[in-house]
Design a protein around this motif. Structure first.
Motif, mmCIF file in Angstrom:
data_model
loop_
_atom_site.group_PDB
_atom_site.id
_atom_site.type_symbol
_atom_site.label_atom_id
_atom_site.label_comp_id
_atom_site.label_asym_id
_atom_site.label_seq_id
_atom_site.Cartn_x
_atom_site.Cartn_y
_atom_site.Cartn_z
ATOM 1 N N GLY A 20 3.167 -2.044 2.155
ATOM 2 C CA GLY A 20 3.762 -3.109 1.355
ATOM 3 C C GLY A 20 2.716 -3.831 0.536
ATOM 4 N N GLY A 21 1.598 -3.192 0.315
ATOM 5 C CA GLY A 21 0.515 -3.818 -0.441
ATOM 6 C C GLY A 21 0.778 -3.781 -1.926
ATOM 7 N N CYS A 22 -0.178 -4.331 -2.680
ATOM 8 C CA CYS A 22 0.060 -4.477 -4.103
ATOM 9 C C CYS A 22 -0.506 -3.313 -4.887
ATOM 10 N N ASN A 23 -0.969 -2.245 -4.235
ATOM 11 C CA ASN A 23 -1.570 -1.102 -4.925
ATOM 12 C C ASN A 23 -3.033 -1.312 -5.224
ATOM 13 N N GLY A 24 -3.500 -2.538 -5.187
ATOM 14 C CA GLY A 24 -4.899 -2.798 -5.497
ATOM 15 C C GLY A 24 -5.795 -2.073 -4.512
ATOM 16 N N CYS A 25 -5.496 -2.233 -3.227
ATOM 17 C CA CYS A 25 -6.292 -1.566 -2.206
ATOM 18 C C CYS A 25 -6.118 -0.065 -2.301
ATOM 19 N N ASP A 26 -4.914 0.369 -2.625
ATOM 20 C CA ASP A 26 -4.646 1.805 -2.667
ATOM 21 C C ASP A 26 -5.472 2.498 -3.730
ATOM 22 N N THR A 59 -3.064 -0.042 4.217
ATOM 23 C CA THR A 59 -3.288 -1.062 3.197
ATOM 24 C C THR A 59 -2.017 -1.901 3.069
ATOM 25 N N GLY A 60 -2.200 -3.174 2.873
ATOM 26 C CA GLY A 60 -1.055 -4.051 2.616
ATOM 27 C C GLY A 60 -0.568 -4.788 3.843
ATOM 28 N N PRO A 61 0.183 -5.881 3.611
ATOM 29 C CA PRO A 61 0.752 -6.630 4.727
ATOM 30 C C PRO A 61 1.895 -5.834 5.334
ATOM 31 N N ILE A 86 -7.364 -1.831 5.783
ATOM 32 C CA ILE A 86 -8.090 -1.949 4.520
ATOM 33 C C ILE A 86 -7.528 -3.109 3.699
ATOM 34 N N GLY A 87 -8.357 -4.082 3.419
ATOM 35 C CA GLY A 87 -7.940 -5.201 2.574
ATOM 36 C C GLY A 87 -7.533 -6.422 3.374
ATOM 37 N N THR A 88 -7.543 -7.556 2.690
ATOM 38 C CA THR A 88 -7.195 -8.810 3.340
ATOM 39 C C THR A 88 -5.761 -8.801 3.862
ATOM 40 N N CYS A 89 -4.870 -8.189 3.093
ATOM 41 C CA CYS A 89 -3.470 -8.122 3.519
ATOM 42 C C CYS A 89 -3.346 -7.423 4.864
ATOM 43 N N ALA A 90 -3.993 -6.282 4.989
ATOM 44 C CA ALA A 90 -3.883 -5.515 6.221
ATOM 45 C C ALA A 90 -4.601 -6.229 7.365
ATOM 46 N N GLY A 94 -2.980 -11.788 4.352
ATOM 47 C CA GLY A 94 -3.502 -12.223 3.051
ATOM 48 C C GLY A 94 -2.609 -13.229 2.349
ATOM 49 N N PRO A 95 -2.452 -13.064 1.050
ATOM 50 C CA PRO A 95 -1.658 -14.038 0.301
ATOM 51 C C PRO A 95 -0.175 -14.045 0.688
ATOM 52 N N PHE A 96 0.271 -12.996 1.378
ATOM 53 C CA PHE A 96 1.698 -12.909 1.710
ATOM 54 C C PHE A 96 1.980 -13.317 3.145
ATOM 55 N N LYS A 97 0.994 -13.931 3.785
ATOM 56 C CA LYS A 97 1.078 -14.220 5.210
ATOM 57 C C LYS A 97 2.340 -14.983 5.588
ATOM 58 N N PRO A 117 -12.264 -6.475 5.086
ATOM 59 C CA PRO A 117 -11.692 -7.544 4.261
ATOM 60 C C PRO A 117 -12.037 -7.363 2.782
ATOM 61 N N GLY A 118 -11.387 -8.110 1.942
ATOM 62 C CA GLY A 118 -11.618 -8.016 0.496
ATOM 63 C C GLY A 118 -10.286 -7.848 -0.184
ATOM 64 N N CYS A 119 -10.163 -8.398 -1.380
ATOM 65 C CA CYS A 119 -8.862 -8.326 -2.043
ATOM 66 C C CYS A 119 -9.036 -7.849 -3.463
ATOM 67 N N PRO A 120 -9.095 -6.578 -3.712
ATOM 68 C CA PRO A 120 -9.247 -5.487 -2.747
ATOM 69 C C PRO A 120 -10.707 -5.262 -2.415
ATOM 70 N N PRO A 121 -11.010 -4.628 -1.271
ATOM 71 C CA PRO A 121 -12.410 -4.281 -1.003
ATOM 72 C C PRO A 121 -12.858 -3.222 -2.003
ATOM 73 N N GLU B 64 -0.977 -12.255 -9.789
ATOM 74 C CA GLU B 64 -1.937 -11.168 -9.900
ATOM 75 C C GLU B 64 -1.731 -10.130 -8.806
ATOM 76 N N ARG B 65 -1.247 -10.604 -7.668
ATOM 77 C CA ARG B 65 -1.119 -9.703 -6.521
ATOM 78 C C ARG B 65 0.282 -9.105 -6.374
ATOM 79 N N ILE B 66 1.090 -9.254 -7.416
ATOM 80 C CA ILE B 66 2.362 -8.535 -7.401
ATOM 81 C C ILE B 66 2.060 -7.048 -7.515
HETATM 82 S S1 SF4 Z 1 -5.602 -7.219 -0.064
HETATM 83 FE FE1 SF4 Z 1 -5.309 -7.860 -2.195
HETATM 84 S S2 SF4 Z 1 -5.521 -5.969 -3.381
HETATM 85 FE FE2 SF4 Z 1 -5.164 -5.370 -1.255
HETATM 86 S S3 SF4 Z 1 -2.957 -5.056 -1.076
HETATM 87 FE FE3 SF4 Z 1 -3.395 -7.183 -0.489
HETATM 88 S S4 SF4 Z 1 -3.134 -8.378 -2.363
HETATM 89 FE FE4 SF4 Z 1 -3.347 -6.237 -2.952
#
Ligand code: SF4
Lengths: 154, 371
Positions: A20-26, A59-61, A86-90, A94-97, A117-121, B64-66
């Motif tokens: 369910g991540g934003c693709n950034g980490c992917d 990856t992703g929350p 991988i990533g803050t979400c996982a 992260g921002p979707f907590k 950690p890292g958004c994205p790493p 940004e994180r959508i």
């Molecule tokens: S950690 Fe950041 S980049 Fe990775 S899935 Fe979450 S919002 Fe997207």
């Protein structure tokens, strides 16, 4: 070192699952297998089927909808299995907590061995995290036990 | 050949051909798909609700994180919507910097996609070449904004960072090189039999269907329809910059590839023109903290097509309602149509053809109370 352990460290097979991540980490994860970073030099190979994989890269929350699937994929993997968040979400949600359809980090559902950690790493960070996991394997080699789903919220 | 009865083939949510979790149920008769049932909602996180709980400035980072691939398109649309609510005039230099970033993002997103298409067609060499070039674009974006993926360069009322003249020269030099490379890859794509056999005549979307099923972006333009928000409803500085809207009459996956390749060349031209005409002056103006009751809509041409944001303010520092309509939702109906009659082996190719981005799209979740 036993032959089995040697083989595991030299050639871990990875399965990637977006929960369910934003693709950034992917895309950073995929970038890690492309020419500039090239994780294949560590013997790491991306795998399509959970039944052939040693390491699960998440990856992703964890969204409510995906929870059951994640546990199922985790259960399908043969022992010993390892999970990399991988990533803050996982790592923590992260921002979707606090979103209504998000459980939080991967460790609310299945046990995690390495957090990146890292958004994205950056791909470098992902490679570093996986290298840490390999180190851990060559040391004590403690993997998570299969207690999938034990702390699920309802 | 028909076998008289159909079997059901589940696809996803974890599948090697899908980078994101989404589920499709295919009914196949022999090797031919006769029915497609998509089931969306796996990536639904509740972003729209989260928007209502944070201030306008915080929401910038949420927008940004959508989506991590078109993160700049989302912040551009978000700032455009919020600046429409205030209303606020953005300095011209900031507008140009936003535009340059948007086109760089289009380059990275399209090269990513063409790489994936080549990979799905079994042509991994090209995938690696394109991703190598994409890394260089990522470097440029990192140099301008400080970040590879979530750039965070937009802010309400302008941009956070300026482009220096050295950076501008570097970008221009890279654009020449990149354009030459893309032309080279296009030559390969146009002549390589393995790629042509996998893409020509595959996933036909007729122009009439494309319109009635609300396809957007390169998918629509590859069906020969000239529609691009940048040209139809110019935002940022697109009204001042000469560029062509690329279309192709092929209506198949091959056409979608060529449209994206030519758009990359067009984007390189836009970037060069914008850098040459970069206005002088401030890069941001301070926004107010609270916004009086108002309504506003933003439209942006994201790499995948038309992206719409809607916001309603109520006099506080937080929006009362926020809505995101991503391009993949528009393209999903059309891809389900094109999949009917396709061979099972072509499913990943056709599905990848619309450049799906499910994290952008999953704004709803369907709960079946009785199940
Ligand atoms: S950690 Fe950041 S980049 Fe990775 S899935 Fe979450 S919002 Fe997207």
């Amino acid at each position: 070192m036993s032959v089995r352990k040697w083989a595991r460290i030299r050639s871990p097979w990875l399965i990637h699952f977006n929960t369910g991540g934003c693709n950034g980490c992917d895309i950073e994860f995929v970038a890690a297998i492309t020419p500039r970073f090239d994780v294949e030099r560590f013997g790491i190979k991306l795998q399509g089927s959970p039944r052939h994989a040693d390491v699960l890269g998440v990856t992703g929350p964890i969204t409510m909808q995906i929870t059951k699937r994640l546990v199922r994929i985790y259960r399908q993997m043969p022992e010993p299995k390892f999970v990399v968040a991988i990533g803050t979400c996982a790592t923590s949600g992260g921002p979707f907590k606090d979103c209504y359809s998000v459980h939080g980090g991967v460790d609310t559902v299945i046990p995690v061995d390495v957090y990146i950690p890292g958004c994205p790493p950056k791909p470098e960070a992902i490679i570093y995290g996986i290298a840490k996991l390999l180190n851990k394997l060559s040391g004590s080699g403690s993997g998570g036990e299969d207690n999938g789903g034990h702390t699920q919220k309802t | 050949m028909s076998y008289g009865s159909t079997i059901k083939v589940p696809f996803g949510p974890q599948h090697p051909a899908l980078k994101e979790p989404e589920y499709f149920l295919f009914e196949v008769d022999g090797d031919i798909v006769v029915k497609v049932t998509p089931r969306i909602g796996y990536v639904h996180r509740g972003v729209e609700k989260a928007f209502e709980q944070e201030t306008y400035l915080h929401n910038l980072y949420l927008a940004e994180r959508i989506c991590g691939i078109c993160s700049h398109a989302h912040t551009t649309c978000y700032t455009q919507t919020v600046e429409g609510l205030i209303p606020l005039e953005v300095p011209p230099r900031a507008v140009y910097i936003r535009l340059i970033m948007a086109e760089l993002e289009r380059l990275h997103s399209h090269s990513l996609w063409v790489g994936i298409a080549a990979h799905e067609a079994g042509f991994d060499t090209l995938f690696m070449y394109l991703w190598r070039d994409r890394e260089m674009i990522m470097d440029l974006m990192e140099e301008i904004s400080g970040n590879r993926v979530t750039h965070a360069i937009n802010t309400i009322g302008g941009v956070r960072r300026d482009i220096t003249s050295e950076q501008a020269n570097k970008i221009k030099k890279f654009m020449d090189k990149f354009e030459a490379n893309v032309k080279e890859y296009m030559k390969v794509l146009e002549t390589e039999q393995t790629f042509l056999k996998r893409t020509k005549g595959v996933g036909i979307l007729k122009p009439r269907d494309a319109i009635s099923l609300c396809a957007v972006g390169p998918t629509l333009r590859a069906s020969g329809i000239k529609s691009d928000v940048r040209a139809d409803d110019p935002y940022l500085a697109y009204g001042e910059i000469p560029f062509n809207v690329i279309t192709h009459d092929g209506c198949d996956v091959y056409a979608r590839t060529i449209v994206r390749c030519e758009e990359m060349i067009e984007s390189a031209n836009i970037i060069r023109y914008a850098l040459d005409h970069l206005p002088e002056g401030k890069i941001k103006v301070p926004p107010p903290r609270t916004i009086a009751p108002n309504e506003s809509v933003g439209r942006v041409e994201a790499p995948r097509g038309e992206l719409i944001h809607y916001a309603r303010s109520n006099g506080t520092a937080k929006p009362e309602r926020y809505k995101v309509r991503a391009p993949t939702l528009g393209n999903l109906a059309s891809v389900c149509q094109t999949l009917i009659g396709a061979h099972v082996a072509d499913i990943p190719m056709i599905l990848a053809g619309i450049d799906p981005c499910f994290s952008c799209m999953d704004r709803v979740v369907i709960i079946n109370k009785d199940a």
